[in-house]
Scaffold this motif. Structure first.
Motif, PDB file in Angstrom:
ATOM      1  N   LYS A  60       3.825   3.547  -1.175  1.00 35.56           N
ATOM      2  CA  LYS A  60       3.102   2.718  -0.199  1.00 35.56           C
ATOM      3  C   LYS A  60       1.600   2.817  -0.477  1.00 35.56           C
ATOM      4  O   LYS A  60       0.881   1.819  -0.521  1.00 35.56           O
ATOM      5  N   ASP A  61       1.133   4.044  -0.636  1.00 36.01           N
ATOM      6  CA  ASP A  61      -0.262   4.299  -1.012  1.00 36.01           C
ATOM      7  C   ASP A  61      -0.333   5.752  -1.465  1.00 36.01           C
ATOM      8  O   ASP A  61       0.694   6.447  -1.446  1.00 36.01           O
ATOM      9  N   LEU A  62      -1.484   6.170  -1.930  1.00 36.87           N
ATOM     10  CA  LEU A  62      -1.648   7.581  -2.284  1.00 36.87           C
ATOM     11  C   LEU A  62      -3.062   7.949  -1.831  1.00 36.87           C
ATOM     12  O   LEU A  62      -4.022   7.781  -2.581  1.00 36.87           O
ATOM     13  N   ASP A  63      -3.150   8.356  -0.567  1.00 40.73           N
ATOM     14  CA  ASP A  63      -4.421   8.668   0.075  1.00 40.73           C
ATOM     15  C   ASP A  63      -5.360   9.401  -0.909  1.00 40.73           C
ATOM     16  O   ASP A  63      -4.970  10.445  -1.439  1.00 40.73           O
ATOM     17  N   PRO A  64      -6.572   8.849  -1.173  1.00 41.28           N
ATOM     18  CA  PRO A  64      -7.287   7.747  -0.522  1.00 41.28           C
ATOM     19  C   PRO A  64      -7.080   6.379  -1.191  1.00 41.28           C
ATOM     20  O   PRO A  64      -7.783   5.441  -0.868  1.00 41.28           O
TER      21      PRO A  64
END
Ligand code: FE2
Length: 287
Positions: free
Chosen positions: A33-37
């Motif tokens: 989905k995402d990989l913070d940041p």
């Protein structure tokens, strides 16, 4: 140095965005989905284009994060609602802090449109901490000549330092949070180790060839995500041809992410405010 392991490898699916730009969206995707940041990574092209065929991204807004455009081939003409205008050429990086908001277009440069050519590059979205989301927009338009390229002692690895530091060389771009953005090229048989703070998230995106990450192999258009179980990563090229890849690492922000298209805030209320500000022209208007 203790080494991180790879937790997953997946292939970026072909997609299309803007008014018909062929790209591979590494994430957001079903696998990540995402990989913070980091919020998004697109690999634009490489698409061979005839005269008049080049496409781009017509006017659209952004608020609450940064867009980082890195071009390998072709040209992108950028224009925004606050009067900023420029052309991104091969090797250049535009690090744009959208902050409180702007409306911009990212369209093929005049020469690429008229004569055709190849569009090839990347766009990365980097989130901003809550305190910086409404900062005034800022550009770090960084020409290729200002971006350091460093080689290892054997000359088998070259690293273009877009952000962060490697092999004793620091990038010139300011980032709000610690970010490492390297474009690495490994010749056959080469091996490379990069220290990464244990608290940072890290991934690689393979542009060309195949590399070995920890014990796992990943090839062109694949993403390999590292765990946080070591002080650095090891990348090797066991194959007969060179491998080219992006290595990204960043300190996680650890705040709620509320996301709606080109707006990335911390809450639904802030997203509604962003939509209203855009519609009322408070992010400027691009004619
Ligand atoms: Fe954009």
């Amino acid at each position: 140095m203790t080494l991180r392991s790879v937790t997953k490898v997946f292939t970026a699916a072909p997609s299309r965005d803007g008014d018909g730009v062929d790209l591979r969206r590494a994430f957001p995707a079903a696998d990540l989905k995402d990989l913070d940041p980091f919020l998004l990574l697109d690999h634009l092209g490489p698409t061979p284009l005839g005269p008049g065929e080049a496409r781009g991204f017509p006017p659209h807004p952004h608020r609450g994060f940064e867009t980082v455009t890195y071009l390998l081939e072709g040209e992108i003409e950028h224009r925004d609602s606050w009067g900023n205008h420029g052309t991104i050429r091969p090797g250049d990086v535009q690090w744009m802090t959208a902050g409180s908001g702007l409306v911009h277009s990212e369209l093929p440069g005049e020469t690429l449109l008229r004569e055709g050519g190849t569009l090839h590059g990347f766009q990365l979205w980097v989130n901003l901490p809550k305190l910086d989301k409404m900062t005034p927009p800022r550009y770090q338009d960084t020409p290729a000549a200002s971006i350091p390229v460093v080689r290892n002692a054997e000359g088998t690895v070259s690293a273009k330092v877009v952000a962060g530091e490697t092999l004793g060389v620091k990038g010139v771009i300011d980032t709000r949070i610690p970010i490492l953005y390297l474009h690495l090229t490994l010749q056959p048989g080469a091996r490379f180790e990069q220290a990464i703070p244990k608290t940072s998230n890290a991934l690689v995106y393979v542009i060309e060839g195949a590399g070995q990450f920890d014990e796992i192999e990943a090839s062109a258009h694949q993403v390999a995500v590292f765990d946080r179980g070591g002080e650095g990563v090891r990348i090797a090229n066991p194959g007969p041809s060179r491998v080219s890849l992006l290595l990204l690492a960043g300190e996680p922000i650890g705040q709620p992410v509320a996301r709606y298209g080109p707006f990335v805030m911390n809450s639904k209320e802030e997203l509604l405010q962003a939509v209203d500000d855009y519609q009322q022209g408070r992010m400027g208007v691009l004619g």
